[in-house]
Design a protein around this motif. Structure first.
Motif, PDB file in Angstrom:
ATOM      1  N   PHE A   1      -6.205   2.126  -0.420  1.00  0.00           N
ATOM      2  CA  PHE A   1      -5.188   1.884   0.614  1.00  0.00           C
ATOM      3  C   PHE A   1      -5.642   0.763   1.549  1.00  0.00           C
ATOM      4  N   VAL A   2      -6.905   0.806   1.963  1.00  0.00           N
ATOM      5  CA  VAL A   2      -7.448  -0.219   2.861  1.00  0.00           C
ATOM      6  C   VAL A   2      -7.436  -1.579   2.184  1.00  0.00           C
TER       7      VAL A   2
ATOM      8  N   GLN B   1       0.815  -1.211   0.000  1.00  0.00           N
ATOM      9  CA  GLN B   1       0.000   0.000   0.000  1.00  0.00           C
ATOM     10  C   GLN B   1       0.850   1.262   0.000  1.00  0.00           C
TER      11      GLN B   1
ATOM     12  N   LEU C   1      -9.986  11.478  -3.052  1.00  0.00           N
ATOM     13  CA  LEU C   1      -9.409  11.160  -1.744  1.00  0.00           C
ATOM     14  C   LEU C   1     -10.142   9.978  -1.121  1.00  0.00           C
ATOM     15  N   GLU C   2     -11.458   9.990  -1.196  1.00  0.00           N
ATOM     16  CA  GLU C   2     -12.262   8.892  -0.653  1.00  0.00           C
ATOM     17  C   GLU C   2     -11.928   7.585  -1.359  1.00  0.00           C
TER      18      GLU C   2
ATOM     19  N   SER D   1      -9.106   6.885  -2.989  1.00  0.00           N
ATOM     20  CA  SER D   1      -7.721   6.520  -2.690  1.00  0.00           C
ATOM     21  C   SER D   1      -7.603   5.879  -1.308  1.00  0.00           C
ATOM     22  N   LYS D   2      -8.360   6.383  -0.331  1.00  0.00           N
ATOM     23  CA  LYS D   2      -8.351   5.794   1.006  1.00  0.00           C
ATOM     24  C   LYS D   2      -8.871   4.359   0.956  1.00  0.00           C
ATOM     25  N   SER D   3      -9.897   4.133   0.140  1.00  0.00           N
ATOM     26  CA  SER D   3     -10.468   2.800   0.003  1.00  0.00           C
ATOM     27  C   SER D   3      -9.463   1.846  -0.637  1.00  0.00           C
TER      28      SER D   3
ATOM     29  N   TYR E   1     -10.573  -1.334  -4.881  1.00  0.00           N
ATOM     30  CA  TYR E   1     -11.034  -0.594  -3.719  1.00  0.00           C
ATOM     31  C   TYR E   1     -11.564  -1.575  -2.679  1.00  0.00           C
ATOM     32  N   ASP E   2     -11.739  -1.112  -1.469  1.00  0.00           N
ATOM     33  CA  ASP E   2     -12.226  -1.959  -0.395  1.00  0.00           C
ATOM     34  C   ASP E   2     -13.663  -2.401  -0.680  1.00  0.00           C
TER      35      ASP E   2
END
Length: 213
Positions: free
Chosen positions: A201-202, A22, A194-195, A197-199, A115-116
């Protein structure tokens, strides 16, 4: 984007380095352009697989012809640059050309499919076309980003209607979403990069964990 240093599903073998994927993902995306050219060379060298049981012989021929022409264009672009100006500055410019361009494409390809909560199980492959295309993809942002990047942010609509002009994706997205939700098909749309990208990363952090840990 596919590399042995990235573990995207539970079906892939795990390595100790995957627990950091990640963090180094974006570095690898910078080399997507070079990987694409290298992959084209390998495909062109091997040629068509006569035992292939998938697409028709005509489709496979067109695929390999496209790979060869694309390879020729890139070789001319690279060789021509050095013939005109054989310097380190030329090399730097070429690296940045493929690096920045490759990263841009890889970034949007990757966040749309990793994505998550994305469907990665083998059952998705055997499901109906609509369910498979929708639950293995996602959208991000809206009209403005779609105008900038040619609709790459509307991957769901792009997968369902590949011949439709990308300027229409924004208009049909609410219709597609409503239909999918009425059929119990999960439709994923992120409001911001951003939302999304965070998903991602998870998801990458989860896939990077040692199995049974």
């Amino acid at each position: 984007l596919c590399a042995p240093t990235l573990r995207l599903t539970d079906a892939q073998a795990w390595g100790p380095y995957h627990q950091f994927q990640q963090w180094y993902l974006n570095i690898e995306q910078f080399f997507f352009g070079l990987m694409h050219i290298t992959g084209g060379m390998i495909v062109s060298y091997k040629g068509a697989d006569k035992k292939h049981n998938g697409p028709s012989a005509l489709a496979m021929k067109e695929f390999y012809d496209t790979q060869k022409w694309g390879l020729l264009v890139n070789l001319i672009r690279l060789g021509g640059g050095f013939l005109l100006e054989p310097t380190l500055h030329t090399l730097f410019c070429i690296v940045m050309l493929y690096g920045v361009g490759g990263f841009y494409l890889a970034f949007f390809f990757f966040i749309s499919h990793n994505y998550d909560g994305v469907e990665k199980s083998s059952s998705a492959v055997n499901s109906c076309f609509l369910k498979h295309q929708v639950e293995t993809s996602s959208n991000v942002c809206g009209w403005l980003l779609g105008q900038i990047n040619g609709g790459l942010n509307y991957q769901i609509e792009h997968h369902l209607f590949p011949r439709m002009h990308s300027t229409n994706y924004h208009h049909i997205s609410p219709i597609v979403r409503e239909f999918c939700e009425s059929k119990g098909i999960r439709y994923t749309h992120f409001s911001t990069l951003l939302e999304n990208s965070k998903s991602v990363f998870v998801h990458m952090e989860k896939m990077g964990r040692k199995p049974n840990q």
